[in-house]
Design a protein around this motif. Structure first.
Motif, PDB file in Angstrom:
ATOM      1  N   MET A   7       0.816  -1.206   0.000  1.00 50.01           N
ATOM      2  CA  MET A   7       0.000   0.000   0.000  1.00 50.01           C
ATOM      3  C   MET A   7       0.859   1.269   0.000  1.00 50.01           C
ATOM      4  SD  MET A   7      -3.198   0.735   2.586  1.00 50.01           S
ATOM      5  CE  MET A   7      -2.193   0.970   4.038  1.00 50.01           C
ATOM      6  N   PHE A   8       2.097   1.160   0.493  1.00 46.75           N
ATOM      7  CA  PHE A   8       2.986   2.318   0.575  1.00 46.75           C
ATOM      8  C   PHE A   8       4.016   2.337  -0.552  1.00 46.75           C
ATOM      9  CE2 PHE A   8       1.573   1.390   4.910  1.00 46.75           C
ATOM     10  CZ  PHE A   8       1.083   2.618   5.303  1.00 46.75           C
ATOM     11  N   ALA A   9       3.944   1.384  -1.480  1.00 45.00           N
ATOM     12  CA  ALA A   9       4.985   1.239  -2.497  1.00 45.00           C
ATOM     13  C   ALA A   9       5.040   2.424  -3.448  1.00 45.00           C
ATOM     14  CB  ALA A   9       4.760  -0.049  -3.289  1.00 45.00           C
ATOM     15  N   ASN A  10       6.265   2.733  -3.872  1.00 39.67           N
ATOM     16  CA  ASN A  10       6.529   3.759  -4.884  1.00 39.67           C
ATOM     17  C   ASN A  10       5.962   5.122  -4.486  1.00 39.67           C
ATOM     18  OD1 ASN A  10       7.914   4.306  -7.243  1.00 39.67           O
ATOM     19  ND2 ASN A  10       6.135   4.024  -8.553  1.00 39.67           N
ATOM     20  N   ARG A  11       6.138   5.462  -3.227  1.00 30.67           N
ATOM     21  CA  ARG A  11       5.651   6.745  -2.724  1.00 30.67           C
ATOM     22  C   ARG A  11       6.780   7.482  -2.006  1.00 30.67           C
ATOM     23  NH1 ARG A  11       0.163   5.658   0.551  1.00 30.67           N
ATOM     24  NH2 ARG A  11       0.323   7.922   0.783  1.00 30.67           N
ATOM     25  N   ILE A  12       6.734   8.798  -2.076  1.00 31.35           N
ATOM     26  CA  ILE A  12       7.649   9.654  -1.322  1.00 31.35           C
ATOM     27  C   ILE A  12       6.803  10.467  -0.345  1.00 31.35           C
ATOM     28  CG2 ILE A  12       9.365  11.491  -1.422  1.00 31.35           C
ATOM     29  CD1 ILE A  12      10.023  10.649  -4.244  1.00 31.35           C
ATOM     30  N   HIS A  57      10.434   0.819  -3.064  1.00 31.31           N
ATOM     31  CA  HIS A  57      10.599   2.256  -3.316  1.00 31.31           C
ATOM     32  C   HIS A  57       9.713   3.091  -2.387  1.00 31.31           C
ATOM     33  CE1 HIS A  57      13.177   2.194  -6.981  1.00 31.31           C
ATOM     34  NE2 HIS A  57      12.740   0.947  -6.996  1.00 31.31           N
ATOM     35  N   ILE A  58       9.856   2.856  -1.089  1.00 29.64           N
ATOM     36  CA  ILE A  58       9.157   3.651  -0.075  1.00 29.64           C
ATOM     37  C   ILE A  58      10.160   4.666   0.474  1.00 29.64           C
ATOM     38  CG2 ILE A  58       7.831   3.617   2.064  1.00 29.64           C
ATOM     39  CD1 ILE A  58       7.303   0.639   1.572  1.00 29.64           C
ATOM     40  N   ARG A  59       9.925   5.949   0.199  1.00 27.88           N
ATOM     41  CA  ARG A  59      10.872   6.978   0.582  1.00 27.88           C
ATOM     42  C   ARG A  59      10.168   8.133   1.307  1.00 27.88           C
ATOM     43  NH1 ARG A  59      13.361   8.286  -5.122  1.00 27.88           N
ATOM     44  NH2 ARG A  59      11.265   7.626  -5.742  1.00 27.88           N
ATOM     45  N   TYR A  60      10.965   9.014   1.870  1.00 31.35           N
ATOM     46  CA  TYR A  60      10.409  10.198   2.541  1.00 31.35           C
ATOM     47  C   TYR A  60      11.377  11.357   2.367  1.00 31.35           C
ATOM     48  CZ  TYR A  60      13.710   9.463   6.408  1.00 31.35           C
ATOM     49  OH  TYR A  60      14.840   9.322   7.162  1.00 31.35           O
ATOM     50  N   ARG A  61      10.855  12.559   2.483  1.00 29.75           N
ATOM     51  CA  ARG A  61      11.681  13.765   2.383  1.00 29.75           C
ATOM     52  C   ARG A  61      12.242  14.109   3.762  1.00 29.75           C
ATOM     53  NH1 ARG A  61      11.401  15.582  -2.573  1.00 29.75           N
ATOM     54  NH2 ARG A  61       9.485  15.319  -3.800  1.00 29.75           N
ATOM     55  N   ARG A  62      13.538  14.352   3.766  1.00 30.85           N
ATOM     56  CA  ARG A  62      14.205  14.755   4.998  1.00 30.85           C
ATOM     57  C   ARG A  62      14.205  16.264   5.131  1.00 30.85           C
ATOM     58  NH1 ARG A  62      19.378  10.815   4.668  1.00 30.85           N
ATOM     59  NH2 ARG A  62      18.792   9.325   6.284  1.00 30.85           N
ATOM     60  N   ALA A 107      12.721   4.860   3.599  1.00 30.47           N
ATOM     61  CA  ALA A 107      12.108   4.691   4.914  1.00 30.47           C
ATOM     62  C   ALA A 107      12.518   3.343   5.511  1.00 30.47           C
ATOM     63  CB  ALA A 107      10.590   4.780   4.792  1.00 30.47           C
ATOM     64  N   HIS A 108      12.165   3.142   6.762  1.00 32.11           N
ATOM     65  CA  HIS A 108      12.275   1.839   7.403  1.00 32.11           C
ATOM     66  C   HIS A 108      10.869   1.287   7.621  1.00 32.11           C
ATOM     67  CE1 HIS A 108      16.618   1.967   9.245  1.00 32.11           C
ATOM     68  NE2 HIS A 108      16.585   2.243   7.948  1.00 32.11           N
ATOM     69  N   THR A 109      10.742  -0.040   7.666  1.00 33.01           N
ATOM     70  CA  THR A 109       9.444  -0.669   7.912  1.00 33.01           C
ATOM     71  C   THR A 109       9.538  -1.599   9.112  1.00 33.01           C
ATOM     72  OG1 THR A 109       9.871  -2.520   6.380  1.00 33.01           O
ATOM     73  CG2 THR A 109       8.781  -0.559   5.481  1.00 33.01           C
ATOM     74  N   VAL A 110       8.451  -1.640   9.862  1.00 36.49           N
ATOM     75  CA  VAL A 110       8.330  -2.528  11.023  1.00 36.49           C
ATOM     76  C   VAL A 110       6.998  -3.251  10.909  1.00 36.49           C
ATOM     77  CG1 VAL A 110       8.231  -2.669  13.544  1.00 36.49           C
ATOM     78  CG2 VAL A 110       9.694  -0.952  12.447  1.00 36.49           C
ATOM     79  N   ASN A 111       6.994  -4.551  11.171  1.00 39.07           N
ATOM     80  CA  ASN A 111       5.739  -5.303  11.138  1.00 39.07           C
ATOM     81  C   ASN A 111       5.627  -6.180  12.369  1.00 39.07           C
ATOM     82  OD1 ASN A 111       6.511  -8.305  10.441  1.00 39.07           O
ATOM     83  ND2 ASN A 111       7.766  -7.037   9.069  1.00 39.07           N
ATOM     84  N   GLY A 112       4.398  -6.489  12.724  1.00 37.45           N
ATOM     85  CA  GLY A 112       4.179  -7.350  13.886  1.00 37.45           C
ATOM     86  C   GLY A 112       2.789  -7.955  13.873  1.00 37.45           C
TER      87      GLY A 112
END
Length: 494
Positions: A287-292, A413-418, A441-446
């Motif tokens: 759902m978050f793929a290819n987004r900045i 390709h999940i990224r964010y602006r610094r 970005a980093h991802t965490v799942n649980g």
């Protein structure tokens, strides 16, 4: 017409009718190894190719080799040396190509401005072989880049320095919770308790579908509904957004996330190739793929509800009994996208949410820091939560949480602006344009709730016996009472 559900393992096969699929789609477990990733990309992918850090890999060959050894991760012989060698070749070809393209541009400019026809013909004569040379270099570079990508995709994630080294029994117990474990007893086996109370029907499921499938009946079905809604409500209280996920995903998405082929059901004759999701983590990450993401909008936390499908249910002997290891189950999943310096804090937040959920169920459980050989491909660090299961006479995993750092984000390709404060050097403007202000970005799942195993633990710990030793009911935690949908003559709330 229903599709045919087919899973082939060594020397046995089970089939079932599965009406939810389109006609002529067959569902098959594939046993072959990883395919060429670039080939899969060209055929079916809607995302750009994964963007890995080849410089970091090439500069840490010794660490990467030691890391794979500690994780018992199967790398082809010489893979890391091949990566370093191929990366050097890629840089050399890229440099040559850049120089040739610059020369082509220079010749083009001269051809456009020259007035002398003889000089123009001479320049055109120089341009033709240059174009051919560029084409050959582009083809060579594309081949080398494909090889480099396929080699590098075989590497597992790095490992947290505090993770224990070794196999499963090297796990470190971080904490224990709940009441003291009651003595193990075969009379508390959930299959026997379930048979006495009319909770499960494995026999009919074996006829309708096959082994490791099941029906939940009466209070067991109500218990699934209550557990699902209880876990979701706790997650919502902690700021997670609720998502209902698709259970069928592109194979490309699943493979980018490190989903093992041996556990996957494939829908054949589908294009692009589709699979049944092994966990809601896959569609949630997708759902978050290819987004900045804009500056200061992370973390983004979601809790998803979906069905998980695992083809390997029959692979571990005694673990296949009853509900412990099944082909299909309901799962409530936590997932977060965060900044690259925030994943360890986010992982601890997940651990607190999971602990709160399980404490409310009033079962004995413990939290483990999992060792290197249990981390799989994507996890940098992994915590497991195990409940005491007295009917099985052992602890059993009921939940886990993993910090995947940028392993999944680079592939999706999940990224964010610094912000400016996070730039490598605010006083030295970068020459790399947009890349200088974006980061992976980093991802965490649980797992918030893996329903069958929670039912197993609750039934084995909560079975109530009369003076003759006969099962007469279930003691269940009052935290679930709010979510219980019907009266029950066998449930007592505690």
């Amino acid at each position: 017409m229903s599709a045919s559900l087919r899973w082939t393992a060594s020397k046995w096969r089970s089939r079932c009718l599965c009406s939810v699929f389109q006609p002529a789609h067959r569902l098959t477990q594939k046993s072959q190894g990883r395919r060429s990733y670039s080939k899969a990309i060209s055929d079916t992918a809607v995302l750009p190719k994964p963007r890995l850090d080849y410089n970091a890999i090439s500069e840490s060959i010794a660490y990467k080799s030691h890391n794979a050894f500690n994780r018992k991760y199967p790398l082809p012989v010489g893979a890391l040396k091949s990566i370093a060698r191929t990366h050097a070749e890629q840089k050399e070809l890229s440099s040559q190509l850049s120089m040739k393209r610059h020369l082509r541009s220079t010749l083009g400019d001269r051809i456009r401005i020259t007035k002398d026809s003889a000089e123009k013909q001479t320049l055109l004569g120089e341009l033709r072989p240059l174009r051919q040379n560029i084409t050959r270099l582009e083809e060579s570079l594309a081949t080398v880049e494909e090889t480099l990508l396929n080699l590098s995709l075989q590497l597992p994630n790095d490992t947290h320095p505090d993770a224990p080294i070794g196999p499963e029994d090297a796990a470190t117990i971080l904490s224990t919770h709940g009441p003291p474990p009651i003595p193990s007893s075969a009379e508390r086996d959930h299959t026997e308790v379930g048979r006495a109370l009319g909770l499960f029907d494995f026999e009919s499921a074996a006829v309708v579908t096959g082994s490791s499938w099941y029906y939940l009946l009466g209070e067991a079905a109500l218990l699934e509904s209550a557990l699902t809604n209880y876990a979701i409500s706790v997650a919502l209280k902690h700021g997670f957004k609720f998502v209902m996920t698709p259970d069928i995903v592109r194979e490309d998405i699943a493979s980018r996330l490190g989903s093992p082929t041996s556990q996957t059901y494939f829908i054949t004759d589908s294009h692009p190739e589709l699979v049944l999701s092994g966990t809601a983590e896959i569609p949630l990450a997708g759902m978050f793929a290819n987004r900045i993401f804009p500056e200061n909008t992370l973390p983004m936390k979601v809790v998803g509800l979906g069905r998980a499908f695992r083809a390997e249910a029959g692979s571990r002997g005694a673990d296949t009994r009853g509900l412990y290891r099944v082909h299909q189950f309901t799962k409530v999943e936590l997932f977060a996208v965060c900044e690259d310096d925030d994943s360890e804090r986010t992982m601890e937040e997940f651990r607190r949410v999971q602990t709160e959920i399980l404490r409310g169920l009033r079962i004995p459980f413990r939290v483990l820091d999992m060792p290197t050989e249990e981390l799989g491909a994507s996890a940098f660090r992994k915590y497991d939560m195990e409940a005491w299961m007295p009917g099985r006479g052992r602890w059993g995993e009921i939940s886990s949480t993993s910090n995947c750092t940028d392993y999944q984000a680079r592939r999706l390709h999940i990224r964010y602006r610094r912000g400016a404060a996070h730039q490598p050097s605010a006083s030295k403007p970068s020459t790399h344009g947009l890349q200088s202000v974006t980061a992976f970005a980093h991802t965490v799942n649980g797992t918030a709730a893996a329903i069958p195993r929670l039912i197993l633990a609750l039934v084995e710990n909560g079975a109530r016996f009369n003076e003759e030793g006969k099962v007469v009911g279930l003691d269940l935690p009052s935290a679930l009472k709010t979510y219980w949908l019907a009266p029950s003559s066998i449930v007592r709330w505690l």
